[in-house]
Design a protein around this motif. Structure first.
Motif, short mmCIF file in Angstrom:
data_model
loop_
_atom_site.label_atom_id
_atom_site.label_comp_id
_atom_site.label_asym_id
_atom_site.label_seq_id
_atom_site.Cartn_x
_atom_site.Cartn_y
_atom_site.Cartn_z
N VAL A 275 3.38 -23.27 5.04
CA VAL A 275 2.57 -24.03 4.20
C VAL A 275 3.81 -23.98 2.81
CG1 VAL A 275 0.92 -24.11 2.26
CG2 VAL A 275 0.52 -23.17 4.68
N PHE A 276 4.30 -25.43 2.75
CA PHE A 276 5.27 -25.45 1.40
C PHE A 276 4.40 -25.93 0.21
CE2 PHE A 276 8.11 -25.71 5.15
CZ PHE A 276 9.29 -25.20 4.80
N ARG A 277 5.08 -25.68 -0.82
CA ARG A 277 4.94 -26.02 -2.19
C ARG A 277 5.95 -26.67 -2.93
NH1 ARG A 277 2.37 -21.53 -5.56
NH2 ARG A 277 4.53 -21.08 -5.74
N LYS A 278 5.96 -27.73 -3.59
CA LYS A 278 6.95 -28.24 -4.28
C LYS A 278 6.92 -27.83 -5.59
CE LYS A 278 9.25 -32.40 -4.94
NZ LYS A 278 9.13 -34.06 -4.69
N GLU A 279 7.88 -26.65 -6.00
CA GLU A 279 7.79 -25.78 -7.10
C GLU A 279 8.27 -26.58 -8.40
OE1 GLU A 279 9.38 -22.13 -5.87
OE2 GLU A 279 7.26 -21.71 -5.04
N ALA A 280 8.42 -25.98 -9.42
CA ALA A 280 8.42 -26.55 -10.61
C ALA A 280 9.99 -27.11 -10.92
CB ALA A 280 8.41 -25.44 -11.86
N ASP A 281 10.78 -26.49 -10.20
CA ASP A 281 12.04 -27.18 -10.20
C ASP A 281 12.42 -28.29 -9.00
OD1 ASP A 281 12.05 -25.89 -7.80
OD2 ASP A 281 13.75 -24.50 -8.15
N GLY A 282 11.23 -28.83 -8.54
CA GLY A 282 11.34 -29.91 -7.77
C GLY A 282 11.64 -29.82 -6.12
N VAL A 283 11.87 -28.19 -5.87
CA VAL A 283 12.17 -27.86 -4.64
C VAL A 283 11.23 -27.30 -3.87
CG1 VAL A 283 13.89 -26.03 -3.42
CG2 VAL A 283 14.65 -27.18 -5.43
N TRP A 284 11.02 -27.68 -2.44
CA TRP A 284 10.16 -27.34 -1.40
C TRP A 284 10.49 -25.82 -1.08
CZ3 TRP A 284 5.48 -29.98 -0.88
CH2 TRP A 284 5.61 -31.06 -1.04
N ARG A 285 9.36 -25.11 -1.27
CA ARG A 285 9.73 -23.70 -0.61
C ARG A 285 8.42 -23.21 -0.09
NH1 ARG A 285 12.00 -23.52 -5.82
NH2 ARG A 285 14.32 -23.03 -5.67
N ILE A 286 8.33 -22.38 1.09
CA ILE A 286 7.43 -21.94 1.76
C ILE A 286 6.53 -20.83 0.71
CG2 ILE A 286 6.74 -20.44 3.87
CD1 ILE A 286 9.19 -21.64 5.37
N ILE A 287 5.38 -21.08 0.60
CA ILE A 287 4.63 -20.09 -0.01
C ILE A 287 3.54 -19.25 0.92
CG2 ILE A 287 4.36 -21.50 -2.13
CD1 ILE A 287 1.59 -22.39 -1.31
N ARG A 288 3.39 -19.78 2.40
CA ARG A 288 2.54 -18.92 3.34
C ARG A 288 3.40 -19.52 4.71
NH1 ARG A 288 1.29 -17.39 -0.86
NH2 ARG A 288 -0.78 -17.04 -1.68
N PHE A 289 3.31 -18.38 5.50
CA PHE A 289 3.71 -18.76 6.89
C PHE A 289 2.94 -17.74 7.83
CE2 PHE A 289 7.53 -16.47 6.64
CZ PHE A 289 7.83 -15.67 7.87
N MET A 290 2.78 -18.25 9.24
CA MET A 290 2.43 -17.27 10.30
C MET A 290 3.27 -17.90 11.44
SD MET A 290 -1.72 -17.81 9.76
CE MET A 290 -2.05 -16.47 10.94
N ALA A 291 3.64 -16.72 12.09
CA ALA A 291 4.49 -17.13 13.17
C ALA A 291 4.14 -15.99 14.44
CB ALA A 291 6.01 -16.88 12.80
N PHE A 292 4.01 -16.25 15.59
CA PHE A 292 3.69 -15.76 16.82
C PHE A 292 4.38 -15.91 17.86
CE2 PHE A 292 0.29 -15.26 13.41
CZ PHE A 292 -0.06 -13.95 13.51
N GLN A 293 4.81 -14.78 18.56
CA GLN A 293 5.62 -15.18 19.84
C GLN A 293 4.90 -15.95 20.72
OE1 GLN A 293 7.78 -11.97 21.14
NE2 GLN A 293 8.99 -12.75 22.66
N ASN A 294 5.24 -16.73 21.58
CA ASN A 294 4.42 -17.46 22.56
C ASN A 294 4.74 -16.31 24.13
OD1 ASN A 294 4.21 -19.24 20.83
ND2 ASN A 294 6.02 -20.75 21.92
N GLU A 295 3.80 -16.58 24.65
CA GLU A 295 3.92 -15.48 25.83
C GLU A 295 3.92 -16.35 26.97
OE1 GLU A 295 1.30 -12.08 25.44
OE2 GLU A 295 0.42 -12.88 23.83
#
Length: 145
Positions: free
Chosen positions: A125-145
């Motif tokens: 989940v990205f948010r365009k922050e006050a400086d105009g740059v997109w940054r990740i605010i939340r992420f989930m990652a899980f290894q594929n089996e």
């Protein structure tokens, strides 16, 4: 006369809105690919720059972490003298809505020596922050089996 100018302005805005969303999606894609390059080249500050200071992440085997903890983990892995870690992104989908965006992707991690590869599916989940740059605010990652 004012009505025609107002109508023309509205039409220009309506036509440019999809273009702006496409530009944002392209910017996010570029930031993710640049992150992989920064990570692979050992540029810790640049790699951490993808994440918001408000980051909350959840990865298999590491649990929930914040910005500071995530960047320490990245730095430790990037500077491991015994192994080399390389990431590549396969971006499946980018959905932009206002100043938030959701990215569905798959990361391939290759560890050397041995060239052992694994894949992780993720949701960022990205948010365009006050400086105009997109940054990740939340992420989930899980290894594929």
């Amino acid at each position: 006369m004012k009505f025609h100018a107002l109508a023309a302005s509205f039409c220009l805005f309506a036509l440019s809105a999809p273009s702006a969303l496409a530009d944002d999606a392209a910017d996010i894609r570029s930031r993710l690919h640049n992150w992989a390059e920064d990570f692979n080249e050992g540029r810790t500050d640049a790699a951490c720059g993808l994440f918001s200071k408000d980051l909350v992440s959840d990865t298999q085997g590491q649990g929930e972490t914040n910005y500071e903890t995530r960047c320490k983990l990245i730095s430790r892995v990037m500077h491991d003298p015994a192994r080399k870690f390389r990431y590549a992104a396969d971006i499946k989908e980018v959905i932009v809505e206002g100043d938030l965006a959701i990215v569905r992707l798959q990361w391939t991690l290759t560890v050397s020596p041995g060239n052992e590869a694994s894949t992780e599916s993720g949701l960022d989940v990205f948010r365009k922050e006050a400086d105009g740059v997109w940054r990740i605010i939340r992420f989930m990652a899980f290894q594929n089996e």
